[in-house]
Design a protein around this motif. Structure first.
Motif, PDB file in Angstrom:
ATOM      1  N   THR A  24       0.839  -1.197   0.000  1.00  0.00           N
ATOM      2  CA  THR A  24       0.000   0.000   0.000  1.00  0.00           C
ATOM      3  C   THR A  24       0.874   1.248   0.000  1.00  0.00           C
ATOM      4  N   TYR A  28       0.857   4.447  -2.552  1.00  0.00           N
ATOM      5  CA  TYR A  28       0.701   5.838  -2.119  1.00  0.00           C
ATOM      6  C   TYR A  28       1.859   6.692  -2.623  1.00  0.00           C
ATOM      7  N   TYR A  32       0.819   9.732  -4.814  1.00  0.00           N
ATOM      8  CA  TYR A  32       0.877  11.026  -4.134  1.00  0.00           C
ATOM      9  C   TYR A  32       2.301  11.559  -3.989  1.00  0.00           C
ATOM     10  N   CYS A  43      -2.801  15.181  -0.777  1.00  0.00           N
ATOM     11  CA  CYS A  43      -2.675  14.136   0.241  1.00  0.00           C
ATOM     12  C   CYS A  43      -3.168  14.680   1.581  1.00  0.00           C
ATOM     13  N   PRO A  61      -3.169   9.020   3.235  1.00  0.00           N
ATOM     14  CA  PRO A  61      -3.217  10.061   2.209  1.00  0.00           C
ATOM     15  C   PRO A  61      -4.595  10.250   1.611  1.00  0.00           C
ATOM     16  N   ASN A  62      -5.357   9.164   1.476  1.00  0.00           N
ATOM     17  CA  ASN A  62      -6.673   9.259   0.851  1.00  0.00           C
ATOM     18  C   ASN A  62      -7.798   9.168   1.872  1.00  0.00           C
TER      19      ASN A  62
END
Ligand code: SF4
Length: 79
Positions: A24, A28, A32, A43, A61-62
């Motif tokens: 993950t 990211y 980002y 972010c 970030p999301n």
């Protein structure tokens, strides 16, 4: 302009230290952290640091939380 987020050195997402979330973290970084200003400035971690001067460790970030909700949830104050 620098493509990488200026917060990357201390960011747990960028450094892939989220236990069990290495894949993950890699996504990211691509979406980002290393995707230029337009992306890293969207972010939530970046936004929280800009707004509150710090970022909660586990914020993603999301995250779907708004900045206001982040402040309430993590007891942050604008300085
Ligand atoms: S874009 Fe977000 S997750 Fe990536 S280094 Fe910056 S603050 Fe951390």
């Amino acid at each position: 302009m620098e493509m990488t987020c200026p917060n990357h050195e201390k960011c747990p997402i960028f450094n892939g230290v989220l236990a069990g979330k290495e894949i993950t973290a890699k996504s990211y970084r691509r979406l980002y952290c290393e995707a230029g200003y337009e992306k890293y400035s969207a972010c939530k971690r970046y936004m929280a640091k800009e707004h509150y001067g710090c970022c909660p460790g586990e914020l993603l970030p999301n995250s779907t939380l708004s900045l206001e909700e982040i402040g309430l949830h993590y007891h942050l104050e604008v300085h």
